[in-house]
Each structure stands twice: as structure tokens, then as C-alpha cells.
Scaffold this motif. Structure first.
Motif, short mmCIF file in Angstrom:
data_model
loop_
_atom_site.label_atom_id
_atom_site.label_comp_id
_atom_site.label_asym_id
_atom_site.label_seq_id
_atom_site.Cartn_x
_atom_site.Cartn_y
_atom_site.Cartn_z
N PRO A 385 -18.24 22.06 -24.12
CA PRO A 385 -17.40 23.04 -24.81
C PRO A 385 -18.24 24.02 -25.63
O PRO A 385 -19.27 23.65 -26.20
CB PRO A 385 -16.53 22.17 -25.74
N SER A 386 -17.81 25.26 -25.67
CA SER A 386 -18.48 26.29 -26.47
C SER A 386 -17.85 26.40 -27.85
O SER A 386 -18.54 26.67 -28.84
CB SER A 386 -18.39 27.65 -25.76
N LYS A 387 -16.54 26.20 -27.94
CA LYS A 387 -15.84 26.33 -29.21
C LYS A 387 -14.70 25.33 -29.27
O LYS A 387 -13.76 25.41 -28.48
CB LYS A 387 -15.29 27.75 -29.38
N MET A 388 -14.78 24.38 -30.19
CA MET A 388 -13.70 23.42 -30.36
C MET A 388 -12.52 24.09 -31.06
O MET A 388 -12.70 24.85 -32.02
CB MET A 388 -14.16 22.21 -31.17
N LEU A 389 -11.31 23.80 -30.58
CA LEU A 389 -10.10 24.36 -31.16
C LEU A 389 -9.27 23.32 -31.90
O LEU A 389 -8.66 23.60 -32.92
CB LEU A 389 -9.23 24.99 -30.06
N SER A 393 -6.96 12.38 -30.40
CA SER A 393 -7.02 11.09 -31.09
C SER A 393 -8.45 10.57 -31.15
O SER A 393 -9.34 11.03 -30.43
CB SER A 393 -6.14 10.07 -30.37
N GLY A 394 -8.66 9.55 -31.99
CA GLY A 394 -9.96 8.92 -32.09
C GLY A 394 -10.15 7.74 -31.17
O GLY A 394 -11.17 7.05 -31.24
N TRP A 395 -9.18 7.51 -30.26
CA TRP A 395 -9.27 6.32 -29.41
C TRP A 395 -10.41 6.40 -28.39
O TRP A 395 -10.93 5.37 -27.96
CB TRP A 395 -7.93 6.06 -28.72
N GLY A 396 -10.81 7.60 -28.01
CA GLY A 396 -11.95 7.72 -27.12
C GLY A 396 -13.23 7.22 -27.77
O GLY A 396 -14.08 6.60 -27.12
N ARG A 400 -15.39 4.02 -26.36
CA ARG A 400 -16.83 4.11 -26.08
C ARG A 400 -17.59 2.99 -26.81
O ARG A 400 -18.45 2.32 -26.22
CB ARG A 400 -17.37 5.46 -26.51
N ALA A 401 -17.25 2.76 -28.07
CA ALA A 401 -17.93 1.72 -28.86
C ALA A 401 -17.66 0.33 -28.27
O ALA A 401 -18.55 -0.53 -28.21
CB ALA A 401 -17.46 1.79 -30.31
N ARG A 402 -16.41 0.11 -27.84
CA ARG A 402 -16.08 -1.20 -27.24
C ARG A 402 -16.89 -1.45 -25.99
O ARG A 402 -17.42 -2.55 -25.78
CB ARG A 402 -14.59 -1.25 -26.91
N ARG A 403 -17.00 -0.42 -25.16
CA ARG A 403 -17.72 -0.59 -23.91
C ARG A 403 -19.23 -0.75 -24.14
O ARG A 403 -19.90 -1.49 -23.42
CB ARG A 403 -17.43 0.59 -22.97
N GLN A 404 -19.74 -0.06 -25.13
CA GLN A 404 -21.16 -0.22 -25.45
C GLN A 404 -21.44 -1.64 -25.91
O GLN A 404 -22.45 -2.24 -25.53
CB GLN A 404 -21.57 0.79 -26.52
N GLY A 415 -18.79 17.13 -20.93
CA GLY A 415 -17.71 18.11 -20.93
C GLY A 415 -16.52 17.71 -21.77
O GLY A 415 -15.68 18.56 -22.10
N THR A 416 -16.41 16.42 -22.11
CA THR A 416 -15.24 15.92 -22.85
C THR A 416 -15.70 15.04 -24.01
O THR A 416 -15.49 13.83 -24.00
CB THR A 416 -14.34 15.10 -21.91
N PRO A 417 -16.32 15.63 -25.02
CA PRO A 417 -16.85 14.81 -26.12
C PRO A 417 -15.74 14.19 -26.98
O PRO A 417 -14.75 14.83 -27.29
CB PRO A 417 -17.67 15.81 -26.93
N PHE A 418 -15.95 12.92 -27.32
CA PHE A 418 -15.10 12.23 -28.28
C PHE A 418 -15.94 12.04 -29.55
O PHE A 418 -16.94 11.33 -29.53
CB PHE A 418 -14.63 10.88 -27.73
N VAL A 419 -15.55 12.70 -30.62
CA VAL A 419 -16.41 12.79 -31.80
C VAL A 419 -15.81 12.02 -32.98
O VAL A 419 -14.59 11.83 -33.06
CB VAL A 419 -16.64 14.26 -32.20
N ASP A 420 -16.70 11.60 -33.89
CA ASP A 420 -16.27 10.79 -35.04
C ASP A 420 -15.26 11.52 -35.92
O ASP A 420 -14.46 10.87 -36.60
CB ASP A 420 -17.49 10.39 -35.87
#
Length: 628
Positions: A385-389, A393-396, A400-404, A415-420
Motif C-alpha cells: 500500500p502507498s497510503k493507508m485510509l 480488525s486486529g484479528w490478522g 499471525r502471532a498464533r501461527r508463528q 500487499g495486505t499488512p496487518f499492523v499493531d
């Protein structure tokens, strides 16, 4: 628009997901098999969105507009990423049914839904769990200069990541949407996707697709093979002809291009085109009966009637497809004005209408050109992404943490960042559990063997309650009951958790036909937390359903006098009065007026009660919601 209101705090554990379709004669075995595959008992771990009322007020929503010389497209990222308007500039017509007062209603898998626009549905049969949720949204600039609006989310029911990339090239008469679903799991996942477009319905609207036959449903009988142009004595390709609600899933030959188009009296209307993977094409109508008209008025006050044309992965909406472990599925959709010649599109010669529409749509967007867009769309799907709008949700982040922690694979988040920054109090207790912190409850729910294993190592009432709900949701009723009882025996359990444990135990007992014990637990739950209106409403409902309307009346005495639940509780009181031999008092309530904001699609209980307690009076139009 009404405010969405708070989430319903009751975990969705009962096996009660609506599955109105049953398969009749003439349906191929492979279709029957895919109808049996992947059915879920509920939408756990999601919570229901039923805190809305029908009290509306002006509301401001973020929107993204894509516009060129030919069309203008408006998207609402905060409500499921829905395309809300598609304006054809040459004619000045909105190709989508849209209006300025969308009404929340109980139509989606999590109840809250609103009519209009073009929506994205994933997970299982029904309107998506993300229908009214904000999605992660961003503008993406590709290396070749393309500007894309991207929306994405982690879908919790199937544990997959989906994204929709929407773009509008300069001078293009159509807008494009590239969809990608990724299954990061090491097992197959039952998959469902349908893109649903609401279209204006006029007396001269016709819907055309390249098929002579379809699989049809009228919401009361089995799915059967039908001929839409000669169905029950009428031509169902004209929505105005249908006397009742109906689905037509067009049986398009695999060798044919897959499309569906609507045409009004000028030949204008939405064309829905897609690359090959999006196989299914459908027409839905509410029908011209009193109930169908009432539903449209209920959903779109003052905006006029509408129908829907839809496109999906499977041939019909009662199927799931097996998405292999680690698979990525992608396709491209295109939407614009079909610009048909009304003399031909509205002809009684169906073959001529289909041939004409096929030629016009090929001229609008050649099939080879659309298919050629897919490889580039797949490449662009990973452009950052160039500009977040907007944050979803925070479930992604949690997934990710569960799978790690467990050593399982995950998706490339380029292309689909899940951020804190998307984390809230719903997710933080679960991240803490992954990090080895003590866990004593959360206002949200999760599912999966990893979580059950982690919770089994905790000894708090909150942890035991969460583990009980997980077992309950997957219908391990004995395991759930044992844990609920442990929670109730714990002196340190807080009243809110105890109330929910009583409720969980009650549902498990009722599912085992132990009605008296189950209703007693429900009563204890309401007594443990009298402020939980959702629990009270459920207890009143279930006490009537399981043969104790006197208990329902007693509980209803403590019902609130304002809020979203008031209308349903008034109706339930009337129903309980009728069941306890007081039809006159029930009639008085109905005649004074009852409005249930979360009335379920197809729910005709108010009309049925009116006929019972006011047998000599016709059912008021406001109470007629029957779909047939």
C-alpha cells in the motif's frame, strides 16, 4: 442511518445457522455433494451485530471515489468495502440500487446488513460476517502507474485472507475488481464467495444470462431445475413477474462466457462480467407479493423496489468448494452499463435476447481482454500500500502471532499488512495468552486446537469459560457442560462470566432435550446479571419455544423500556400472553404497534400471531413479511 450499536456479548455456540435450501429431484450428484460439504453449525467466533434500532440520524462515512470521463464509482470501506454507487455519466443513471437512508436489518450471518450497492460475501451461505465491518483499506500505486483501492481482512470463520483490488482506467466504461483469497492452512477449507449487486427494479427491467435453464428456489420448496423464461406460468427473467421471492442460479454451459446483465426500458442496466473462476451467476427477486413489497420498504424506505444479480465461485449458493491447503484463488470482475437494444433484449425470443446481449458485452469488454488482466492483477496484489485510509480488525495480527508460535505457515503480508495499530481490547488478552501471560477472560472469542491447548493450561474461571465455549461451538456438548459447571463452582468467578456460564449450560441442556433443567439455568443466568439485555431477550425467547410461556412473562417484567431490544421484547410478551391463554392482551399489544428492528429474513411470526389473536381482522401490511 442507524448506529450499529454494541456487539451482542453472547457467544454464538448453538447449532442454529439457517440453511433454507434443500436439494430436490433433477439436481446432479456432484452439486448435491458440494451442498452437503462444508456446512457450519454457527458463525463462532464472531459475535452478533444486533445492537441497532430503526432510529436514524445523519451520519458521516468515509468514502473513496473512482471517477473518469464515463463512470463514477463510490466505495464505502467502513461498511464491508461495499461499492455504493456506480453512475453511468452518459445516461445519468445509477446502475446500482442505492439510496440516502440505508436501513440496518437482520439479513446477514451476523444479523446487521443493509440493502443496496455491490457487496462481497465470503465464508458460508449468507451475507458476509464482514458486511458491516470496516476493512483494512489503502490506495496502492503500482510500478506502471495504476491507482488501486484495496480492501482486505482476515476472515475468521474459514481462517483465510481475502482482498479486493478496485481500479478504474482512464476512459474505461467499466470498473474492475480483482479478488484474491489465500488459504494459509495445512488443510482444505470449504470456500464460499458471492459478489451481490442490487439493481433498480422497474416494470421494464429484464435480467439476461446465457442459459436456458437454472436451479431455482422459492424459499419454501426444494432446489429444482427450472426454465426461468417459463417458470410456474410466468417469465421469471422479468423481476416484476415473480409473485414471490425467488432465486434463479443460471446453468451456464462451461464453454460459454459467464455473464449476467440487467436492462431497463432503454436497454440500460448493470452488466456483471468475470474471468472463468467465478462460475455462478444468479438473479434474486423479492417478488410482487405483499411480503416482498414490505421487505423492500423495510430495507429501502422510499427508495423503490430492487432485485439482485450475483456472481459466485460455485454454481449455486448452497454449495461450498474445497479450497486446497496453501492455495490462492484469484479472479477479475468487471461492472458497467450493458447498453442493450431494448427491442431485442425485451423480445419474447430468449435466444435472440441472449445472442444480442452477448454481442454487446463482448463489445463493451472483450472476453480475452478481461482474462488477460488476471496475471497482472495477481502480480499487483502483492504491491505494498502507498497510503493507508482505514484500519480493519486486529484479528490478522493475532492470527499471525498464533501461527508463528505454533510453527504454522502464514501469508505474505506485503500487499495486505496487518499492523499493531489495529489491535484493540478485543485482541489484547489473546496476544497475552500467546506470550505466556495469565489469562482470565476476554470480551471476544477465538477457535482452534492451538487455543484450546493453551487454555487447558490455565486454571482461571475466565479461561475455563472460554474453553467451554470453544467446545460448545463445535458441538462437544458433554465437554462444554463439564467446563461450564466448573466455572459455576468457582467462588472467584465474576457475575458476568457466571451468567454466561449458566446460559451456555442451559443451551447445552436444551439441545439434549432437557427442557426443565435448561430453562432453570437460563433463569439463573438472568438473575446473575440482570443488566444483560441480550441474555434476557434470549431467555424469554427460549422459554416460549420450550414450553414455559409463564416464565417468559415473568422474565419480561424486568425488560428495559428503551433500547434496541424493546420491540422484540414487546412482541415476545404478546406471544407469551397468547400462549398462557390471554389472546385479548396479546391483541392489544399488536394493535398498539410492534416494530422488531432485528426481524429475520423470512420471519413471519408477527403475522402468524395476529391471525391467531385477531382471527376476524386482516393482517396489517406492516406485519406482512412472508417471502412466499
Amino acid at each position: 442511518m442507524a448506529d450499529l450499536g454494541p456487539l451482542n456479548p453472547l457467544p454464538v455456540v448453538a447449532a442454529e445457522l439457517d440453511q433454507p435450501y434443500t436439494v430436490g429431484e433433477g439436481v446432479p450428484e456432484d452439486l448435491q455433494a458440494s451442498a452437503r460439504y462444508g456446512v457450519v453449525p454457527n458463525v463462532y467466533p464472531y459475535l452478533m451485530q444486533d445492537g441497532y434500532s430503526r432510529e436514524t440520524a445523519p451520519r458521516e462515512l468515509p468514502a473513496v471515489v473512482l471517477e473518469n470521463s464515463k463512470i463514477k464509482v463510490t466505495v464505502i470501506p467502513s461498511l464491508g468495502g461495499r461499492i455504493w454507487e456506480l453512475l453511468d455519466k452518459a445516461t445519468g443513471k445509477q446502475l446500482l440500487h442505492t439510496h440516502d437512508a440505508p436501513q440496518l436489518a437482520n439479513i446477514a450471518l451476523r444479523k446487521a446488513w443493509f440493502a443496496g450497492g455491490l457487496e462481497w460475501n465470503i465464508g458460508t451461505r449468507g451475507h458476509s460476517p464482514t458486511s458491516c465491518d470496516p476493512l483494512h483499506s489503502a490506495i496502492v500505486h503500482t510500478p506502471d502507474g495504476k491507482h488501486i483501492l484495496r480492501v482486505w481482512e482476515f476472515e475468521r470463520l474459514r481462517e483465510v485472507v481475502f482482498q479486493v483490488d478496485i481500479w478504474l482506467p482512464a476512459d474505461s466504461p467499466v470498473v474492475f475488481a480483482a479478488v484474491r483469497i489465500r488459504n494459509p492452512n495445512d488443510h482444505d477449507v470449504p470456500m464460499y464467495w458471492w459478489s451481490n449487486a442490487a439493481i433498480p427494479e422497474t416494470d421494464r427491467t429484464r435480467v439476461i444470462a446465457p442459459a436456458d435453464e437454472a436451479y431455482g428456489s422459492d424459499y419454501t420448496t426444494d432446489i429444482t431445475r427450472v426454465r426461468p423464461t417459463a417458470h410456474e406460468g410466468y417469465d421469471g427473467t422479468w423481476p416484476v413477474n415473480s409473485p414471490h421471492a425467488a432465486d434463479f442460479f443460471f446453468d451456464i454451459d462451461p464453454s460459454e462466457r459467464r455473464w449476467v446483465v440487467a436492462a431497463d426500458d432503454d436497454g440500460d442496466g448493470l452488466a456483471m462480467l468475470s474471468t472463468g473462476l467465478l462460475r455462478g451467476k444468479k438473479l434474486f427477486v423479492w417478488g410482487q407479493g405483499q411480503g416482498g413489497k414490505r421487505w423492500q420498504e423495510w430495507l429501502s424506505p422510499g427508495a423503490g423496489p430492487y432485485a439482485e444479480i450475483q456472481a459466485g465461485l460455485a454454481q449455486t449458493q448452497f454449495e461450498h468448494l474445497a479450497m486446497p491447503a496453501g492455495a490462492e484463488w484469484a479472479w477479475v470482475e468487471a461492472y458497467g452499463n450493458g447498453h442493450l437494444d431494448p427491442a431485442t433484449s425485451h423480445s419474447t425470443d430468449w435466444e435472440a435476447a441472449v445472442a444480442h446481449a452477448s454481442e454487446r458485452l463482448e463489445a463493451l469488454l472483450p472476453h480475452e481482454d478481461l482474462e488477460a488482466m488476471l496475471p497482472e492483477a495477481i502480480t499487483n496484489a502483492d504491491v505494498p500500500p502507498s497510503k493507508m485510509l482505514l484500519r480493519g480488525s486486529g484479528w490478522g495480527v493475532v492470527e499471525r502471532a498464533r501461527r508463528q508460535k505454533s510453527g504454522h505457515g502464514w501469508v505474505d503480508e506485503s500487499g495486505t499488512p496487518f499492523v499493531d495499530e489495529s489491535l484493540t481490547g478485543e485482541q489484547e488478552p489473546w496476544l497475552g495468552l500467546l506470550q505466556g501471560k495469565a489469562f482470565d477472560g476476554a470480551p471476544s472469542f477465538v477457535m482452534g486446537a492451538d487455543w484450546e491447548e493453551l487454555l487447558a493450561g490455565q486454571d482461571s474461571p475466565g479461561a475455563k469459560f472460554q474453553l467451554a465455549t470453544m467446545k460448545h461451538a463445535r458441538q462437544d456438548l458433554d465437554g462444554a457442560k463439564e467446563l461450564y459447571r466448573q466455572v459455576l463452582a468457582a467462588a472467584e468467578a465474576v457475575p458476568g462470566v457466571k451468567a454466561l456460564a449458566h446460559r451456555g449450560l442451559a443451551l447445552a441442556l436444551l439441545a439434549a432435550a432437557k427442557d426443565a433443567e435448561g430453562l432453570a439455568e437460563l433463569r439463573r443466568g438472568v438473575e446473575a446479571d440482570s443488566s444483560n439485555t441480550a441474555l434476557l431477550t434470549e431467555a424469554v425467547t427460549l422459554s416460549i419455544r420450550h414450553g414455559d410461556p409463564a416464565m417468559a412473562l415473568e422474565l419480561a417484567e424486568s425488560a428495559p423500556t428503551d433500547g434496541a431490544a424493546v420491540g422484540r421484547l414487546r412482541f415476545l410478551k404478546a406471544l407469551a400472553l397468547a400462549r398462557t391463554g390471554n389472546p385479548g392482551e396479546a391483541a392489544t399489544i399488536l394493535k398498539a404497534g410492534v416494530e422488531v428492528p432485528d426481524l429475520r429474513e423470512g420471519e413471519d411470526a408477527i403475522a402468524a400471531l395476529w391471525q391467531e389473536v385477531c382471527p376476524d381482522e386482516p393482517v396489517p401490511a406492516a406485519y406482512q413479511f412472508g417471502m412466499h
